[in-house]
Design a protein around this motif. Structure first.
Motif, PDB file in Angstrom:
ATOM      1  N   PRO A 152      20.310 -10.442 -44.994  1.00 32.73           N
ATOM      2  CA  PRO A 152      20.665  -9.271 -45.800  1.00 32.73           C
ATOM      3  C   PRO A 152      21.318  -9.293 -47.221  1.00 32.73           C
ATOM      4  N   LEU A 153      21.984 -10.254 -47.461  1.00 34.30           N
ATOM      5  CA  LEU A 153      22.749 -10.516 -48.806  1.00 34.30           C
ATOM      6  C   LEU A 153      21.775 -11.588 -49.849  1.00 34.30           C
ATOM      7  N   GLU A 154      22.059 -11.500 -51.080  1.00 29.15           N
ATOM      8  CA  GLU A 154      21.442 -12.124 -51.938  1.00 29.15           C
ATOM      9  C   GLU A 154      21.788 -13.429 -51.626  1.00 29.15           C
ATOM     10  N   SER A 155      22.901 -13.828 -51.317  1.00 28.80           N
ATOM     11  CA  SER A 155      23.329 -15.249 -50.871  1.00 28.80           C
ATOM     12  C   SER A 155      22.850 -15.696 -49.720  1.00 28.80           C
ATOM     13  N   ASP A 156      22.323 -14.939 -48.781  1.00 27.12           N
ATOM     14  CA  ASP A 156      21.591 -15.174 -47.515  1.00 27.12           C
ATOM     15  C   ASP A 156      20.401 -15.795 -47.861  1.00 27.12           C
ATOM     16  N   VAL A 157      19.452 -16.009 -48.847  1.00 26.91           N
ATOM     17  CA  VAL A 157      18.580 -16.544 -49.022  1.00 26.91           C
ATOM     18  C   VAL A 157      18.470 -17.582 -50.489  1.00 26.91           C
ATOM     19  N   TRP A 158      17.483 -18.594 -50.393  1.00 28.84           N
ATOM     20  CA  TRP A 158      17.457 -19.391 -51.337  1.00 28.84           C
ATOM     21  C   TRP A 158      17.277 -19.102 -52.964  1.00 28.84           C
ATOM     22  N   ASN A 159      16.343 -17.942 -52.952  1.00 33.55           N
ATOM     23  CA  ASN A 159      16.246 -17.145 -53.959  1.00 33.55           C
ATOM     24  C   ASN A 159      15.851 -15.616 -53.934  1.00 33.55           C
ATOM     25  N   HIS A 160      17.090 -15.065 -54.263  1.00 37.18           N
ATOM     26  CA  HIS A 160      16.895 -13.578 -53.860  1.00 37.18           C
ATOM     27  C   HIS A 160      15.772 -12.878 -54.708  1.00 37.18           C
ATOM     28  N   LYS A 161      15.426 -13.302 -56.080  1.00 41.38           N
ATOM     29  CA  LYS A 161      14.479 -12.292 -56.698  1.00 41.38           C
ATOM     30  C   LYS A 161      13.033 -13.009 -56.177  1.00 41.38           C
ATOM     31  N   GLN A 162      12.762 -14.204 -55.874  1.00 43.85           N
ATOM     32  CA  GLN A 162      11.570 -14.440 -55.434  1.00 43.85           C
ATOM     33  C   GLN A 162      11.356 -13.813 -54.054  1.00 43.85           C
ATOM     34  N   LEU A 163      12.366 -13.578 -53.254  1.00 44.29           N
ATOM     35  CA  LEU A 163      12.151 -13.148 -51.823  1.00 44.29           C
ATOM     36  C   LEU A 163      12.266 -11.558 -51.674  1.00 44.29           C
ATOM     37  N   LEU A 164      12.380 -10.907 -52.740  1.00 43.98           N
ATOM     38  CA  LEU A 164      12.502  -9.446 -52.680  1.00 43.98           C
ATOM     39  C   LEU A 164      11.152  -8.700 -51.757  1.00 43.98           C
ATOM     40  N   ASN A 165      10.109  -9.176 -51.992  1.00 40.66           N
ATOM     41  CA  ASN A 165       9.211  -8.760 -51.472  1.00 40.66           C
ATOM     42  C   ASN A 165       8.392  -9.450 -50.341  1.00 40.66           C
ATOM     43  N   VAL A 166       9.154 -10.289 -49.804  1.00 42.50           N
ATOM     44  CA  VAL A 166       8.784 -11.156 -48.667  1.00 42.50           C
ATOM     45  C   VAL A 166       9.643 -10.893 -47.453  1.00 42.50           C
ATOM     46  N   VAL A 167       8.938 -10.516 -46.462  1.00 38.19           N
ATOM     47  CA  VAL A 167       9.452  -9.880 -45.068  1.00 38.19           C
ATOM     48  C   VAL A 167      10.538 -10.876 -44.715  1.00 38.19           C
ATOM     49  N   SER A 168      11.771 -10.239 -44.203  1.00 39.76           N
ATOM     50  CA  SER A 168      12.908 -10.835 -43.906  1.00 39.76           C
ATOM     51  C   SER A 168      13.993 -10.444 -45.004  1.00 39.76           C
ATOM     52  N   HIS A 169      13.634 -10.220 -46.015  1.00 37.13           N
ATOM     53  CA  HIS A 169      14.804 -10.030 -47.385  1.00 37.13           C
ATOM     54  C   HIS A 169      14.490  -8.888 -48.053  1.00 37.13           C
ATOM     55  N   THR A 170      13.449  -8.062 -47.553  1.00 32.62           N
ATOM     56  CA  THR A 170      13.024  -6.677 -48.500  1.00 32.62           C
ATOM     57  C   THR A 170      14.181  -5.690 -48.468  1.00 32.62           C
ATOM     58  N   PRO A 171      14.304  -4.835 -49.247  1.00 37.00           N
ATOM     59  CA  PRO A 171      15.232  -3.721 -49.450  1.00 37.00           C
ATOM     60  C   PRO A 171      14.993  -2.853 -48.386  1.00 37.00           C
ATOM     61  N   ILE A 172      14.052  -2.485 -47.636  1.00 42.57           N
ATOM     62  CA  ILE A 172      13.909  -1.623 -46.575  1.00 42.57           C
ATOM     63  C   ILE A 172      14.508  -2.395 -45.220  1.00 42.57           C
ATOM     64  N   GLU A 173      14.081  -3.603 -45.071  1.00 42.46           N
ATOM     65  CA  GLU A 173      14.801  -4.251 -43.894  1.00 42.46           C
ATOM     66  C   GLU A 173      16.133  -4.470 -44.190  1.00 42.46           C
ATOM     67  N   VAL A 174      16.769  -4.712 -45.255  1.00 40.84           N
ATOM     68  CA  VAL A 174      18.090  -4.752 -45.337  1.00 40.84           C
ATOM     69  C   VAL A 174      18.886  -3.476 -45.309  1.00 40.84           C
ATOM     70  N   ASP A 175      18.324  -2.383 -45.722  1.00 41.56           N
ATOM     71  CA  ASP A 175      18.818  -1.193 -45.546  1.00 41.56           C
ATOM     72  C   ASP A 175      18.935  -0.746 -44.085  1.00 41.56           C
ATOM     73  N   ALA A 176      17.867  -1.191 -43.164  1.00 40.69           N
ATOM     74  CA  ALA A 176      17.760  -0.784 -41.806  1.00 40.69           C
ATOM     75  C   ALA A 176      18.929  -1.724 -41.399  1.00 40.69           C
ATOM     76  N   LEU A 177      19.147  -2.862 -41.419  1.00 38.69           N
ATOM     77  CA  LEU A 177      20.162  -3.724 -40.786  1.00 38.69           C
ATOM     78  C   LEU A 177      21.807  -3.216 -41.237  1.00 38.69           C
ATOM     79  N   ASN A 178      21.805  -2.620 -42.566  1.00 33.36           N
ATOM     80  CA  ASN A 178      22.982  -2.285 -42.712  1.00 33.36           C
ATOM     81  C   ASN A 178      23.404  -0.930 -42.190  1.00 33.36           C
ATOM     82  N   ARG A 179      22.320  -0.110 -41.935  1.00 33.92           N
ATOM     83  CA  ARG A 179      22.651   1.132 -41.031  1.00 33.92           C
ATOM     84  C   ARG A 179      23.127   0.760 -39.482  1.00 33.92           C
ATOM     85  N   LEU A 180      22.492  -0.338 -38.979  1.00 31.13           N
ATOM     86  CA  LEU A 180      23.028  -0.964 -37.978  1.00 31.13           C
ATOM     87  C   LEU A 180      24.536  -1.340 -37.584  1.00 31.13           C
ATOM     88  N   LYS A 181      24.804  -2.026 -39.082  1.00 30.68           N
ATOM     89  CA  LYS A 181      26.047  -2.651 -39.072  1.00 30.68           C
ATOM     90  C   LYS A 181      27.153  -1.559 -39.176  1.00 30.68           C
TER      91      LYS A 181
END
Length: 260
Positions: A152-181
């Motif tokens: 979910p966090l920028e620091s949870d991946v090796w490169n935030h910008k490069q992974l923004l459109n990669v499944v596991s770090h996309t904004p829609i997934e992060v939003d879903a996990l944040n709603r769960l949290k």
């Protein structure tokens, strides 16, 4: 009480390193994901020899599968179908002190972050949404662990910008996990003990010939607790060295110790 979560990527194929880990780390409870074995073929005797005599299984042939193995008494196990297709992705128990422990394996979601062209991505989002509805109605102290397949966090991946459109770090997934949290004010124990932007990876792809060279990791494995249980947490450990063991999983174990 030491509780471990580990996506083992086939418990029978990697039984040797699981046994080594249990001897060295000696957790009280081990939660496994992606066991890839039906219940009848789970290597129970190997765990019983090491003192893990309470074994709660939810297995499936060749795919998925979760298990909870314990040296302490457990009761009231359950298995939720958050995937809505009978895949073996959850098993939960109640500890003797009344705390619930839920072990989950969230779907990876395929390669394309668009539910219109990738059904697996939609299934992943729906899975998390069903978890959120369950979480909102919780009325007891609970620990939620497993492979969430979301960093979910920028620091949870090796490169935030490069992974923004990669499944596991996309904004829609992060939003879903944040709603769960937010649905039950869950405490992310990893980040409780290692606040962002500290490096805290738990997964490295098999595609890299040497995962240590470029360190392209992600934090896909999590341990959360409701606020009442989180107050009893005393430490959190990521066993990164296990990624270098013989026939390793692409995930490493994580452990939280509680004063319960």
């Amino acid at each position: 009480m030491k509780i471990v979560s580990w996506n083992i990527n086939s418990v029978r194929f990697r039984l040797e390193i699981v046994e080594r880990f249990l001897r060295e780390a000696a957790p009280d409870i081990l939660c496994l994901q992606e066991t890839k074995v039906i219940d009848q073929d789970f290597p129970q005797e190997a765990f019983r020899r090491l003192g893990y005599k309470t074994i709660i299984l939810h297995g499936q042939k060749m795919h998925h599968g979760v298990a909870i193995l314990s040296r302490v008494p457990l009761a009231e196990d359950d298995r939720f179908d958050w995937q809505a297709n009978r895949e073996a992705r959850h098993v939960g128990v109640k500890l003797a002190n009344g705390v619930r422990l839920e072990n989950v394996y969230v779907p990876a979601g395929g390669d394309v972050p668009d539910r219109e062209v990738n059904a697996k991505f939609g299934q992943k989002l729906d899975f998390v949404e069903r978890m959120t509805a369950w979480s909102a109605s919780l009325d007891c102290p609970t620990i939620l662990v497993g492979d969430f397949n979301i960093a979910p966090l920028e620091s949870d991946v090796w490169n935030h910008k490069q992974l923004l459109n990669v499944v596991s770090h996309t904004p829609i997934e992060v939003d879903a996990l944040n709603r769960l949290k937010d649905s039950n004010s869950w405490v992310d124990l990893g980040r409780h003990f290692y606040p962002a932007p500290a490096r805290l990876h738990t997964w490295w792809s098999y595609r890299s010939p040497d995962w240590t060279v470029n360190d392209r990791g992600r934090r896909l494995d999590h341990m959360w607790a409701t606020a009442d249980v989180a107050a009893a947490a005393t430490s959190h450990t990521v066993f990164e060295a296990c990624r270098n063991w013989l026939k390793p999983s692409d995930h490493v174990p994580i452990m939280t110790e509680f004063d319960l």
